[in-house]
Design an enzyme around this catalytic site. Structure first.
Site, PDB file in Angstrom:
ATOM      1  N   TRP A 159       0.711  -1.152  -0.069  1.00  0.00           N
ATOM      2  CA  TRP A 159      -0.028  -0.107   0.169  1.00  0.00           C
ATOM      3  C   TRP A 159       0.882   1.210   0.175  1.00  0.00           C
ATOM      4  CZ3 TRP A 159      -4.092  -1.310   4.372  1.00  0.00           C
ATOM      5  CH2 TRP A 159      -5.018  -2.128   3.666  1.00  0.00           C
ATOM      6  N   GLU A 206      11.493  -6.604  -9.451  1.00  0.00           N
ATOM      7  CA  GLU A 206      10.857  -5.443  -9.679  1.00  0.00           C
ATOM      8  C   GLU A 206      11.494  -4.472 -10.616  1.00  0.00           C
ATOM      9  OE1 GLU A 206       7.187  -4.858  -7.065  1.00  0.00           O
ATOM     10  OE2 GLU A 206       8.936  -3.874  -6.113  1.00  0.00           O
ATOM     11  N   GLY A 219       4.743   1.552 -10.683  1.00  0.00           N
ATOM     12  CA  GLY A 219       3.926   2.725 -10.759  1.00  0.00           C
ATOM     13  C   GLY A 219       3.858   3.393 -12.151  1.00  0.00           C
ATOM     14  N   GLY A 275       1.452  -2.935  -6.471  1.00  0.00           N
ATOM     15  CA  GLY A 275       1.425  -1.560  -5.616  1.00  0.00           C
ATOM     16  C   GLY A 275      -0.243  -0.948  -5.784  1.00  0.00           C
ATOM     17  N   GLY A 276      -0.291  -0.382  -6.878  1.00  0.00           N
ATOM     18  CA  GLY A 276      -1.406   0.428  -7.255  1.00  0.00           C
ATOM     19  C   GLY A 276      -2.782  -0.431  -7.198  1.00  0.00           C
TER      20      GLY A 276
HETATM   21  C1  PEP Z   1       5.661  -1.860  -6.117  1.00  0.00           C
HETATM   22  O1  PEP Z   1       5.448  -0.773  -5.493  1.00  0.00           O
HETATM   23  O2  PEP Z   1       6.178  -2.837  -5.373  1.00  0.00           O
HETATM   24  C2  PEP Z   1       4.733  -1.958  -7.293  1.00  0.00           C
HETATM   25  C3  PEP Z   1       5.075  -3.159  -8.047  1.00  0.00           C
HETATM   26  O3  PEP Z   1       4.011  -0.989  -7.773  1.00  0.00           O
HETATM   27  P1  PEP Z   1       2.861  -1.057  -9.083  1.00  0.00           P
HETATM   28  O4  PEP Z   1       2.257  -2.406  -9.052  1.00  0.00           O
HETATM   29  O5  PEP Z   1       1.937   0.175  -8.730  1.00  0.00           O
HETATM   30  O6  PEP Z   1       3.749  -0.833 -10.239  1.00  0.00           O
END
Ligand code: PEP
Length: 268
Positions: free
Chosen positions: A10, A183, A189, A250-251
């Site tokens: 979050w 990642e 994001g 994340g989102g």
């Molecule tokens: C994260 O914050 O680890 C992430 C993958 O964010 P998002 O899914 O928003 O790209």
């Protein structure tokens, strides 16, 4: 067969009230999805309340970061024992946002200021060791920036992060207690997802790096998540890849229905 693990990060979102409303909404949506480990990473301020709210369900919680000391005069930092006491089972370590690698030039922020967030590879390693010593499961985030990818340095960057993160950690702990999240910084994001076959290839590099240090048995036991704009409509393809054992989201983890849809994709 590695059990899939879906974690929702979050970041700096949700008041305690909003977090509790999320927990209430999510619980029935993921009931019975026992083939997947489900994790929510609230901000520290909501960690205890959210952990309590999910008690007796299959949803566990994670802190978004940890300090390597157990207690003492370390103003603002949070230790592994305090995180466990708040009810969490996991902790994120080395997220690109805590490494200060935002991937975009933040208005008015210099590189020096961004780097002051300061999670280095050595810091990731001491935090992982501290978390493991306390009985927390570290989710260690790794990934290349856009610049590193353009320079053809993706594999070497990621392999180097893996090796440095695991220094001094036993094969037994690596195979049973350590989770990696690949990642790519440029996909976090941004809405720009890494193609599933490329994400799988780099997760394969992570696994091969672990194999070269610890052997095939340990490498095949370690779970590796993909993170970076994973959403309900791309989750199934990413999660069907050989080396991708889950997602760090994340989102799309901020809305119960979206997060539950990703859990459902992992459950197959
Ligand atoms: C994260 O914050 O680890 C992430 C993958 O964010 P998002 O899914 O928003 O790209």
């Amino acid at each position: 067969m590695r059990k899939k693990i879906i974690a929702g990060n979050w970041k700096m979102n949700k008041t305690v009230g909003e977090a509790l409303a999320f927990a209430e909404a999510l619980t029935p949506l993921v009931a019975g999805k026992d083939s997947v480990d489900i994790v929510i990473c609230p901000p520290y301020t909501a960690l205890y309340s959210v952990s309590k709210a999910f008690e007796g369900t299959s949803v566990a919680t994670a802190a978004q970061g940890v300090f390597w000391k157990t207690s003492g005069a370390y103003t603002s930092y949070v230790s592994s024992p305090l995180i466990l006491d708040a009810g969490a089972k996991y902790v994120l370590i080395g997220h690109s946002e805590t490494r200060g690698r935002f991937g975009v030039a933040e208005e008015g922020l210099t590189d020096d200021l961004l780097k002051a967030f300061g999670e280095t590879d050595a810091g990731v390693n001491v935090k992982a060791k501290a978390a493991l010593a306390a009985g927390l499961i570290p989710i260690i985030c790794i990934g290349e920036t856009l610049g590193e990818r353009k320079d053809g340095a993706t594999d070497v960057t990621v392999a180097d992060q893996v090796v440095k993160a695991l220094e001094g950690i036993s094969a037994e702990l690596v195979s049973t207690q350590v989770i990696f999240a690949y990642e790519p910084v440029w996909a976090i994001g941004t809405g720009e997802v890494c193609a599933a076959d490329e994400a799988n290839r780099v997760c394969g590099v992570v696994r091969a790096t672990i194999e070269s240090r610890y052997g095939a048995e340990t490498a095949s036991a370690v779970r590796i998540q993909y993170g970076g704009s994973m959403k309900p409509d791309n989750a199934a393809e990413l999660l069907s890849q050989e080396h991708i054992d889950g997602g760090l989201i994340g989102g799309a983890s901020l809305k119960p229905a979206d997060f539950a849809a990703i859990v459902a994709a992992a459950a197959g």
